[in-house]
Design an enzyme around this catalytic site. Structure first.
Site, mmCIF file in Angstrom:
data_model
loop_
_atom_site.group_PDB
_atom_site.id
_atom_site.type_symbol
_atom_site.label_atom_id
_atom_site.label_comp_id
_atom_site.label_asym_id
_atom_site.label_seq_id
_atom_site.Cartn_x
_atom_site.Cartn_y
_atom_site.Cartn_z
ATOM 1 N N ALA A 153 78.030 -49.259 48.918
ATOM 2 C CA ALA A 153 79.127 -48.297 48.743
ATOM 3 C C ALA A 153 79.595 -47.783 50.093
ATOM 4 O O ALA A 153 78.877 -47.896 51.096
ATOM 5 C CB ALA A 153 78.665 -47.114 47.885
ATOM 6 N N TYR B 121 86.503 -39.895 48.392
ATOM 7 C CA TYR B 121 85.250 -40.574 48.005
ATOM 8 C C TYR B 121 85.056 -40.519 46.486
ATOM 9 O O TYR B 121 84.835 -41.543 45.840
ATOM 10 C CB TYR B 121 84.070 -39.923 48.732
ATOM 11 C CG TYR B 121 82.713 -40.338 48.213
ATOM 12 C CD1 TYR B 121 82.191 -41.598 48.485
ATOM 13 C CD2 TYR B 121 81.952 -39.465 47.421
ATOM 14 C CE1 TYR B 121 80.944 -41.978 47.998
ATOM 15 C CE2 TYR B 121 80.706 -39.839 46.932
ATOM 16 C CZ TYR B 121 80.211 -41.096 47.217
ATOM 17 O OH TYR B 121 78.979 -41.469 46.723
HETATM 18 N N1 LIG Z 1 74.021 -40.637 49.300
HETATM 19 C C1 LIG Z 1 74.273 -39.739 48.343
HETATM 20 O O1 LIG Z 1 74.075 -38.525 48.525
HETATM 21 C C2 LIG Z 1 74.815 -40.193 47.027
HETATM 22 C C3 LIG Z 1 75.071 -39.224 46.042
HETATM 23 C C4 LIG Z 1 75.576 -39.642 44.807
HETATM 24 C C5 LIG Z 1 75.794 -41.004 44.579
HETATM 25 N N2 LIG Z 1 75.544 -41.904 45.568
HETATM 26 C C6 LIG Z 1 75.804 -43.308 45.277
HETATM 27 O O2 LIG Z 1 74.550 -43.970 45.245
HETATM 28 C C7 LIG Z 1 74.707 -45.326 45.693
HETATM 29 C C8 LIG Z 1 73.693 -45.621 46.764
HETATM 30 O O3 LIG Z 1 73.921 -44.717 47.848
HETATM 31 P P1 LIG Z 1 73.031 -44.749 49.158
HETATM 32 O O4 LIG Z 1 72.841 -43.341 49.581
HETATM 33 O O5 LIG Z 1 71.862 -45.640 48.954
HETATM 34 O O6 LIG Z 1 74.076 -45.417 50.155
HETATM 35 P P2 LIG Z 1 73.821 -45.919 51.639
HETATM 36 O O7 LIG Z 1 72.457 -45.567 52.098
HETATM 37 O O8 LIG Z 1 75.007 -45.477 52.425
HETATM 38 O O9 LIG Z 1 73.863 -47.503 51.452
HETATM 39 C C9 LIG Z 1 75.015 -48.175 51.116
HETATM 40 C C10 LIG Z 1 74.872 -49.571 51.660
HETATM 41 O O10 LIG Z 1 76.071 -50.279 51.342
HETATM 42 C C11 LIG Z 1 76.346 -51.112 52.441
HETATM 43 N N3 LIG Z 1 77.737 -51.543 52.435
HETATM 44 C C12 LIG Z 1 78.849 -50.866 52.835
HETATM 45 N N4 LIG Z 1 79.924 -51.655 52.731
HETATM 46 C C13 LIG Z 1 79.500 -52.851 52.235
HETATM 47 C C14 LIG Z 1 80.145 -54.075 51.949
HETATM 48 N N5 LIG Z 1 81.455 -54.239 52.110
HETATM 49 N N6 LIG Z 1 79.392 -55.104 51.474
HETATM 50 C C15 LIG Z 1 78.049 -54.967 51.313
HETATM 51 N N7 LIG Z 1 77.385 -53.836 51.609
HETATM 52 C C16 LIG Z 1 78.099 -52.787 52.069
HETATM 53 C C17 LIG Z 1 76.012 -50.249 53.628
HETATM 54 O O11 LIG Z 1 75.865 -51.053 54.775
HETATM 55 P P3 LIG Z 1 76.191 -50.447 56.237
HETATM 56 O O12 LIG Z 1 75.173 -49.351 56.449
HETATM 57 O O13 LIG Z 1 76.036 -51.622 57.099
HETATM 58 O O14 LIG Z 1 77.607 -49.909 56.151
HETATM 59 C C18 LIG Z 1 74.711 -49.610 53.179
HETATM 60 O O15 LIG Z 1 73.584 -50.399 53.519
HETATM 61 C C19 LIG Z 1 76.168 -45.457 46.118
HETATM 62 O O16 LIG Z 1 76.892 -46.010 45.063
HETATM 63 C C20 LIG Z 1 76.601 -44.024 46.333
HETATM 64 O O17 LIG Z 1 77.996 -43.870 46.133
HETATM 65 C C21 LIG Z 1 75.045 -41.534 46.771
#
Ligand SMILES: NC(=O)c1ccc[n+]([C@@H]2O[C@H](COP(=O)([O-])OP(=O)(O)OC[C@H]3O[C@@H](n4cnc5c(N)ncnc54)[C@H](OP(=O)(O)O)[C@@H]3O)[C@@H](O)[C@H]2O)c1
Length: 287
Positions: free
Chosen positions: A59, A124
């Protein structure tokens, strides 16, 4: 059963690897090996791995940056989710799309149920909602899991930022008028595997239990980190209002998720958020 995970290098991806059940053969992809905005790469991955399930853990998660980078957020959170859903249709695979509490406007004062009306306040949130919609329209049996305030020992997040700031600052002011549920990515990863095992479809909410403001969360991080020795001493932490800490993106004032349906579907009670925080800090120490 073969499960392909996108964005496996993120917080959730990391925990999905740690908790993957033995009967599942996990195929981990990151942005380099599978860019989810690239339909040719998606088709090639499905041809090569023929997964039974796809978990989209990739994401665009930079909430403030998205306000000035709408095109990229839209491409990754919405359009690419649609491409993945289409590939799942073609290859008869099931799909898990991860979404967020930021699809809600925060005007409620009781927890948001999966069927409550979304009204995102930020780019977002809007792109994540568009992702949910395109996935469920393309793939009616998709599993959509909304979570909130995610953190893990791996990657950047509020817990790790606080630990750094608490070592480098004399005091901190943290927002006390945004309320949610901090969630260890391990809780979400476990629930994801359990919902897959049940073959669930539709929208499910998953977060740790209990509620906190960012201020409460910061105070708890400091208390727990001092007890474990991650921090040597406490610094004063002051509650401040959102208007004293302006950010490009508007955030919901209240985004607690109602998880009753998820808990009864998989037969668990999610951990209290402070217990999860303690477990995550213990993991951080042993890494
Ligand atoms: N973080 C929060 O507080 C939160 C809260 C509510 C919901 N969520 C949701 O939970 C899910 C997981 O979040 P998370 O915190 O684990 O996110 P994260 O740590 O930011 O990981 C997202 C991953 O997606 C990769 N990515 C970005 N663009 C991409 C592309 N085009 N193709 C393939 N990979 C790509 C990123 O790589 P790079 O690092 O190389 O960009 C990163 O490794 C997401 O759907 C997010 O929206 C998160």
């Amino acid at each position: 059963m073969k499960v392909l995970v996108t964005g496996a290098d993120g917080q959730l991806g990391y925990e999905l690897k740690r908790s993957c059940p033995q009967y599942i053969s996990l195929i981990e992809t990151d942005q380099e090996s599978l860019d989810i905005t690239d339909s040719t790469a998606i088709a090639a991955a499905f041809e090569e791995y023929a997964p039974d399930w796809l978990v989209n853990a990739a994401a665009y998660t930079a909430v403030d940056k998205a306000e000035s980078d709408q095109e990229a957020a839209e491409a990754i959170n919405a359009k690419a989710a649609g491409l993945l859903a289409s590939a799942c249709v073609t290859h008869s695979a099931r799909m898990v799309q991860i979404s967020t509490d930021f699809v809600f406007d925060g005007l409620q004062s009781t927890p948001y149920a999966p069927e409550d009306r979304p009204r995102p306040l930020s780019v977002y949130g809007a792109t994540k909602l568009a992702g949910e919609q395109v996935v469920s329209e393309t793939l009616p049996d998709a599993l959509i899991i909304r979570t909130s305030w995610l953190y893990s020992a791996h990657g950047s997040n509020f817990v790790k930022s606080m630990l750094n700031l608490m070592q480098s600052r004399d005091e901190l002011g943290i927002v006390c008028d945004q309320i949610g549920s901090p969630t260890w990515a391990a809780t979400l990863a476990n629930a994801t595997w359990q919902l897959i095992e049940k073959g669930a479809s539709g929208i499910f909410h998953c977060s740790d239990n209990g509620i906190a403001s960012w201020y409460d969360f910061a105070v708890a991080i400091q208390e727990e980190a001092v007890v474990t020795g991650l921090l040597k001493q406490e610094i004063p932490v002051r509650p401040i209002r959102t208007r004293q800490y302006p950010t490009p993106a508007r955030r919901p004032a209240y985004s607690v998720l109602d998880k009753q349906q998820t808990e009864s579907q998989i037969g668990v009670i999610f951990p209290y958020w402070r217990v999860s925080l303690r477990n995550m800090l213990a993991q951080l120490i042993h890494e």
